[in-house]
Design a protein around this motif. Structure first.
Motif, mmCIF file in Angstrom:
data_model
loop_
_atom_site.group_PDB
_atom_site.id
_atom_site.type_symbol
_atom_site.label_atom_id
_atom_site.label_comp_id
_atom_site.label_asym_id
_atom_site.label_seq_id
_atom_site.Cartn_x
_atom_site.Cartn_y
_atom_site.Cartn_z
ATOM 1 N N GLY A 79 0.800 -1.215 0.000
ATOM 2 C CA GLY A 79 0.000 0.000 0.000
ATOM 3 C C GLY A 79 0.834 1.267 0.000
ATOM 4 O O GLY A 79 0.369 2.330 -0.383
ATOM 5 N N ARG A 80 2.087 1.130 0.430
ATOM 6 C CA ARG A 80 2.960 2.313 0.447
ATOM 7 C C ARG A 80 3.403 2.724 -0.955
ATOM 8 O O ARG A 80 3.863 3.838 -1.151
ATOM 9 C CB ARG A 80 4.210 2.032 1.292
ATOM 10 C CG ARG A 80 3.882 1.856 2.753
ATOM 11 C CD ARG A 80 5.033 1.240 3.497
ATOM 12 N NE ARG A 80 4.614 0.917 4.851
ATOM 13 C CZ ARG A 80 4.674 1.773 5.863
ATOM 14 N NH1 ARG A 80 5.157 2.969 5.674
ATOM 15 N NH2 ARG A 80 4.251 1.423 7.044
ATOM 16 N N VAL A 81 3.314 1.807 -1.899
ATOM 17 C CA VAL A 81 3.791 2.139 -3.250
ATOM 18 C C VAL A 81 2.689 2.012 -4.303
ATOM 19 O O VAL A 81 2.965 1.920 -5.491
ATOM 20 C CB VAL A 81 5.003 1.266 -3.647
ATOM 21 C CG1 VAL A 81 6.211 1.598 -2.798
ATOM 22 C CG2 VAL A 81 4.680 -0.217 -3.556
ATOM 23 N N THR A 82 1.408 1.965 -3.865
ATOM 24 C CA THR A 82 0.326 1.956 -4.850
ATOM 25 C C THR A 82 -0.676 3.041 -4.493
ATOM 26 O O THR A 82 -0.612 3.631 -3.424
ATOM 27 C CB THR A 82 -0.443 0.609 -4.872
ATOM 28 O OG1 THR A 82 -0.998 0.396 -3.569
ATOM 29 C CG2 THR A 82 0.454 -0.544 -5.237
ATOM 30 N N TYR A 107 8.353 1.105 -10.321
ATOM 31 C CA TYR A 107 9.668 0.548 -9.957
ATOM 32 C C TYR A 107 9.618 -0.037 -8.553
ATOM 33 O O TYR A 107 10.043 -1.167 -8.321
ATOM 34 C CB TYR A 107 10.753 1.622 -10.033
ATOM 35 C CG TYR A 107 10.912 2.219 -11.398
ATOM 36 C CD1 TYR A 107 10.802 1.416 -12.540
ATOM 37 C CD2 TYR A 107 11.160 3.576 -11.573
ATOM 38 C CE1 TYR A 107 10.927 1.957 -13.795
ATOM 39 C CE2 TYR A 107 11.285 4.124 -12.835
ATOM 40 C CZ TYR A 107 11.172 3.310 -13.939
ATOM 41 O OH TYR A 107 11.283 3.846 -15.186
ATOM 42 N N ALA A 108 9.069 0.758 -7.630
ATOM 43 C CA ALA A 108 8.987 0.285 -6.252
ATOM 44 C C ALA A 108 8.102 -0.958 -6.161
ATOM 45 O O ALA A 108 8.397 -1.893 -5.412
ATOM 46 C CB ALA A 108 8.443 1.393 -5.361
ATOM 47 N N GLN A 109 7.024 -0.972 -6.951
ATOM 48 C CA GLN A 109 6.130 -2.136 -6.931
ATOM 49 C C GLN A 109 6.854 -3.387 -7.416
ATOM 50 O O GLN A 109 6.694 -4.470 -6.852
ATOM 51 C CB GLN A 109 4.908 -1.892 -7.820
ATOM 52 C CG GLN A 109 3.942 -0.872 -7.262
ATOM 53 C CD GLN A 109 3.021 -0.312 -8.327
ATOM 54 O OE1 GLN A 109 2.971 -0.829 -9.444
ATOM 55 N NE2 GLN A 109 2.313 0.741 -7.989
ATOM 56 N N ILE A 110 7.622 -3.232 -8.476
ATOM 57 C CA ILE A 110 8.332 -4.384 -9.040
ATOM 58 C C ILE A 110 9.308 -4.952 -8.016
ATOM 59 O O ILE A 110 9.335 -6.158 -7.762
ATOM 60 C CB ILE A 110 9.061 -3.987 -10.342
ATOM 61 C CG1 ILE A 110 8.028 -3.764 -11.449
ATOM 62 C CG2 ILE A 110 10.050 -5.071 -10.760
ATOM 63 C CD1 ILE A 110 8.594 -3.171 -12.715
ATOM 64 N N ILE A 111 10.078 -4.065 -7.393
ATOM 65 C CA ILE A 111 11.048 -4.541 -6.404
ATOM 66 C C ILE A 111 10.334 -5.203 -5.227
ATOM 67 O O ILE A 111 10.733 -6.267 -4.758
ATOM 68 C CB ILE A 111 11.912 -3.354 -5.896
ATOM 69 C CG1 ILE A 111 12.678 -2.711 -7.048
ATOM 70 C CG2 ILE A 111 12.868 -3.815 -4.806
ATOM 71 C CD1 ILE A 111 13.649 -3.600 -7.740
ATOM 72 N N MET A 112 9.253 -4.573 -4.792
ATOM 73 C CA MET A 112 8.577 -5.116 -3.618
ATOM 74 C C MET A 112 7.932 -6.473 -3.908
ATOM 75 O O MET A 112 8.054 -7.412 -3.118
ATOM 76 C CB MET A 112 7.530 -4.135 -3.096
ATOM 77 C CG MET A 112 6.962 -4.580 -1.770
ATOM 78 S SD MET A 112 5.871 -3.376 -1.040
ATOM 79 C CE MET A 112 7.032 -2.270 -0.277
#
Lengths: 313, 235
Positions: free
Chosen positions: A100-103, A116-121
């Motif tokens: 939820g922090r990156v969407t 990018y953050a979603q992919i890494i997470m």
């Protein structure tokens, strides 16, 4: 004459197997379709949530024996369906505290909308879930052996594996149910609105974070049900998610991003191509055949089979 | 109805609004005009709760609005029609309007507001099952306004409805906005770069420049002010 007859039998046998396998692939793709196609979150861990669904079904039926009283037929089915809510809760919690922090609304203005953050997470989720599974469940391939897995219904000369046939019927029902939920119910529509345009959704009074959380839980839960259904048709180990995540992404893109029905047809197409290809190609080239068809469709119809092109404003 | 007192908003270290005070009375048509980058959209986003202010107060119907989360502000009767339309592109025209009626009051009044909206913008009726993303810019703007009205708001906030539209369409849309204001008594807060059109229809206006209110007053005072006439009205 006899040759022709057996060729036809082979053909219809492959067609039937393709439909049955494809139906479950379709449901799997619908789950990813909500997350990737509609919410536009690249979830690398989708296959691993499916793996969790398989183990959830397995332990519900065998390990804890809670479902033994339902008998060898209803038990595995109930186990597969219950895998959905279990994985829904896992997905909900992961979204609540991490994803939820990156969407959602807070990243629309971030670079590449937070992709990018979603992919890494989600890649992190995938690694942790796979290896966590290895520790918890062990690397030994297991399967949910039920009488249905071994028995078949015969229609003329065609054999339909019972477990697969039941999985197919349930997959179609769940996909239709989900489609109706998203297009007809008010909650379903607000989920789509929050995914379509988070900012505008907030302006019309939709709690965007909550909507995204429900959609993510729903997406992984649906895929987990498909996993639970597959658990009684084949053996699996904690690494199985990787095999399926490719099938799922291909299915969603094939069907057309953002279209839930399209994702189902995409998955079905992949199942059909996979099984039909065994008629003319060696068994090992199944997945090659999938991607050749995938490339052809993308080449001639880049928006996918059911994709709609609209101007994003 | 809406009272803003010495509002300061900053993005990082960059000040977007400083010491902005503004009043909207019930039933009024208030226009905020000013050039690009004056902070007009920031002002709206702060009222909607998408942007948090550094300091200042916003009260709405006597309630401290800053204590209310963004998605609940719509429930209070504030409808924000955002800059650049922002319709739900993958949903149909009807579904967009239904999403507007997502508020409690909107749901209650759906049956009588829907015909009103479709009468106001007949083109939406023709295109009701078309995807919003396939509409033209003007139609999308009408849909965005319709979506705002569908929530049965007490205060309709319009952020630059003229953006990127042909002059004839802008005139039509402004005419519709005035119609809604006059016939339904809806309170309107409008933000515009097209100063002439915006000031023409307002009861009260504010001129915003680089984050500050440089001038304010009733309709007549503003349009007869020499500086406004020279700088914005080209007279």
């Amino acid at each position: 004459m006899d040759d022709l007859k057996w060729m036809l039998v082979d053909f219809f046998q492959a067609l039937a197997a393709g439909l049955l396998v494809g139906g479950t692939y379709g449901l799997m793709c619908v789950g990813l379709g909500i997350i990737f196609g509609v919410m536009r979150v690249v979830n690398f861990a989708q296959g691993d949530f499916m793996m969790l669904g398989m183990y959830a079904a397995y332990y519900l039926v065998t390990g804890f024996g809670v479902l033994t009283f339902l008998g060898p037929y209803a038990g595995p089915i109930a186990g597969a369906i219950l895998a959905g809510p279990i994985v829904f809760v896992i997905g909900w919690l992961l979204h609540r505290y991490l994803l939820g922090r990156v969407t959602g609304a807070r990243v629309v203005s971030a670079e590449a909308e937070g992709h990018y953050a979603q992919i890494i997470m989600t890649l992190g989720f995938a690694l942790v879930i796979t290896n966590g599974g290895l520790i918890l469940f062990g690397s030994q391939p297991i399967s949910l052996q039920t009488p249905m897995s071994r028995e078949s219904w015969e229609i003329g000369l065609i054999f339909l594996n019972q477990a697969r046939a039941i999985a197919f019927v349930l997959s179609v029902l769940f996909a239709i149910g989900l489609y109706l939920f998203l297009t007809q119910s008010n909650l379903g529509k607000t989920l789509r609105a929050a995914a379509d345009n988070p900012i505008a959704a907030a302006y019309v009074g939709i709690n965007v974070d909550r909507s995204h959380r429900i959609a993510f839980g729903l997406g992984v839960g649906i895929t987990a049900i498909a996993g639970g259904l597959i658990a009684s048709t084949q053996s699996f180990q904690p690494y199985i998610g990787f095999d399926f995540v490719i099938v799922m992404y291909a299915g969603v893109v094939l069907g057309g991003m953002g279209s839930i029905l399209g994702a189902f047809w995409g998955g079905l197409t992949i199942g059909l191509v996979q099984q039909m290809s065994t008629l003319i190609l060696p068994y090992q080239l199944q997945n090659t055949a999938i991607f050749v068809v995938f490339l052809l469709i993308i080449f001639f119809r880049p928006q996918g089979m059911f994709g709609r092109i609209w101007e994003r404003t | 109805m809406l009272k803003i007192r010495s509002l300061d908003v900053a993005y990082g270290g960059l000040k977007a609004l400083s010491d902005v005070s503004l009043d909207v009375e019930e039933g009024q048509f208030v226009a905020v005009v000013g050039p690009n980058g004056a902070g007009k959209t920031t002002l709206f986003k702060t009222i909607s709760g998408v942007v948090q202010p550094v300091s200042g107060e916003i009260t709405y119907k006597g309630q401290n609005l800053l204590a209310v989360p963004a998605d609940e502000r719509a429930q209070l009767g504030i409808a924000h029609v955002p800059e650049g339309r922002q319709v739900f592109a993958s949903m149909t025209v009807m579904e967009n309007l239904e999403m507007g009626a997502n508020t409690r009051k909107g749901r209650e009044r759906w049956a009588d507001l829907l015909p009103t909206i479709l009468e106001l913008f007949p083109v939406l009726s023709e295109r009701r099952s078309q995807l919003a993303g396939t509409l033209s810019g003007g139609e999308q703007q009408m849909l965005a306004i319709g979506r705002g009205i569908a929530s049965a708001p007490d205060l309709l906030m319009l952020d630059e409805p003229s953006m990127g539209l042909a002059p004839a369409i802008v005139d039509a849309i402004f005419e519709r906005i005035q119609f809604v204001h006059r016939n339904h008594g809806l309170t309107i807060l409008l933000v515009e770069q097209r100063v002439a059109e915006a000031l023409e229809s307002c009861d009260r206006g504010y001129v915003l420049e680089t984050g500050r209110v440089v001038m304010e007053g009733a309709h007549d005072t503003l349009v007869s002010d020499q500086r406004v006439r020279r700088a914005y009205l080209g007279m």
